[in-house]
Design a protein around this motif. Sequence first.
Motif, PDB file in Angstrom:
ATOM      1  N   GLY A 147       0.926   5.084   0.305  1.00  0.00           N
ATOM      2  CA  GLY A 147       0.085   6.179   0.807  1.00  0.00           C
ATOM      3  C   GLY A 147      -0.675   5.742   2.042  1.00  0.00           C
ATOM      4  N   LEU A 148      -0.109   6.000   3.220  1.00  0.00           N
ATOM      5  CA  LEU A 148      -0.720   5.572   4.474  1.00  0.00           C
ATOM      6  C   LEU A 148      -1.402   6.743   5.168  1.00  0.00           C
ATOM      7  N   MET A 192      -6.921   0.800   4.904  1.00  0.00           N
ATOM      8  CA  MET A 192      -6.899  -0.303   3.946  1.00  0.00           C
ATOM      9  C   MET A 192      -5.774  -1.279   4.261  1.00  0.00           C
ATOM     10  N   ALA A 193      -4.600  -0.745   4.583  1.00  0.00           N
ATOM     11  CA  ALA A 193      -3.468  -1.607   4.898  1.00  0.00           C
ATOM     12  C   ALA A 193      -3.759  -2.470   6.118  1.00  0.00           C
ATOM     13  N   VAL A 222       0.862  -1.182   0.000  1.00  0.00           N
ATOM     14  CA  VAL A 222       0.000   0.000   0.000  1.00  0.00           C
ATOM     15  C   VAL A 222       0.895   1.228   0.000  1.00  0.00           C
ATOM     16  N   CYS A 245      -6.155   3.630  -6.731  1.00  0.00           N
ATOM     17  CA  CYS A 245      -7.288   4.013  -5.883  1.00  0.00           C
ATOM     18  C   CYS A 245      -7.474   5.518  -5.777  1.00  0.00           C
ATOM     19  N   ASP A 297       4.844   5.428   3.015  1.00  0.00           N
ATOM     20  CA  ASP A 297       4.297   6.781   3.010  1.00  0.00           C
ATOM     21  C   ASP A 297       5.456   7.767   2.911  1.00  0.00           C
ATOM     22  N   VAL A 319      -2.678   4.603  -3.102  1.00  0.00           N
ATOM     23  CA  VAL A 319      -3.709   5.397  -2.406  1.00  0.00           C
ATOM     24  C   VAL A 319      -3.138   6.788  -2.146  1.00  0.00           C
ATOM     25  N   GLY A 352      -5.531   5.057   3.163  1.00  0.00           N
ATOM     26  CA  GLY A 352      -4.564   4.012   2.897  1.00  0.00           C
ATOM     27  C   GLY A 352      -4.177   3.223   4.130  1.00  0.00           C
ATOM     28  N   PHE A 397      -1.532  -1.427  -4.038  1.00  0.00           N
ATOM     29  CA  PHE A 397      -2.575  -0.415  -3.921  1.00  0.00           C
ATOM     30  C   PHE A 397      -1.918   0.966  -3.907  1.00  0.00           C
ATOM     31  N   GLY A 406       3.655  -1.345   3.814  1.00  0.00           N
ATOM     32  CA  GLY A 406       3.138  -0.022   3.505  1.00  0.00           C
ATOM     33  C   GLY A 406       4.257   0.985   3.364  1.00  0.00           C
TER      34      GLY A 406
END
Length: 316
Positions: free
Chosen positions: A26-27, A34-35, A24, A112, A49, A82, A31, A80, A47
């Motif tokens: 973009g936390l 979702m993660a 993923v 996304c 970011d 995000v 995001g 993903f 993840g």
Amino acid sequence: MTTADSLQQQEVSQMNSAQPYCGVIGLGSMGLGMARSLLRAGLPVWGHDVHKDVTAQFAEQTGQPLRPLAEQAARSDLLFIVVVNADQACEVLFGEQGIGKHLRPGSVVLLCATVAASRAREIAAHLAEQDVQMLDAPISGGAQRAAMGGLTIMASGPDSAFAAAEAGLDAVAAKVYRLGDQAGQGSQIKLVNQLLAGVHIAAAAEAMAYGIRQGCDAQALFEVISHSAGNSWMFENRVPHLLAGDYSPRSAVNIFVKDLGLVLDSAQQDVFPLPLTATAHQMFKQASASGFGREDDIAVAKIFPGIDLPSHRAEG
């Protein structure tokens, strides 16, 4: 479970072909939820970011070691994206430090972000040159539903990409709408959603400002309207932020400056009139220009003069 045990379980899961290894990018508020939903579903997930502390904190939660981004991308089955917009997505994938060239052939990128349909098609075409599939998969539902794995995803792309991404989609979404086999179809429907969301928030702000100006008690006004025909999901969801005087961003004013701008740009290409969208866009732009762009989107109510909005109620 200890961190070592968690790490061992993650590594075993990754080796199991039935469990796609997920990333993923973009936390943020969406995001990160979702993660965590992917992790809760038992999928191995990493993840990343732009804020390194956020990346490190998530890695600690998963028990995953921090690896270089390119190495993580090369290991991933599902990625993903995000981020906020198409430019950020392209920078992540195809920029100077882009990870697109490291993705495995046959892996799937799930885009996304809310982007123009034309940009979604461009990104999908570029990935296809590297034998990477893409689902044009914008999301809706807010941070709370993201954290619960209850998002709505408006997706389009090849059947093979849907099949490969099934476990990941099931983990993050309550509803996945399959909207065709071509990128761009999901993004176009998301823009229709954003048109309605932005107009409804602007209308909710205007209605509350009008009622307060005319002497209505703000709390009573909310209670009555939320149980009457004038209610909307956005009114019921956003007005409590206004009543609490809490403008910490769940979704910021600037998001709708961007998204309604995308809607209007796409309509301009077809010379199609969108008068309500244009008015709402101007309201969000005015709020942003007034210094409220990073505040919660209901801060658009602050553009109305001569009213006293509820102030933040300190706890205790």
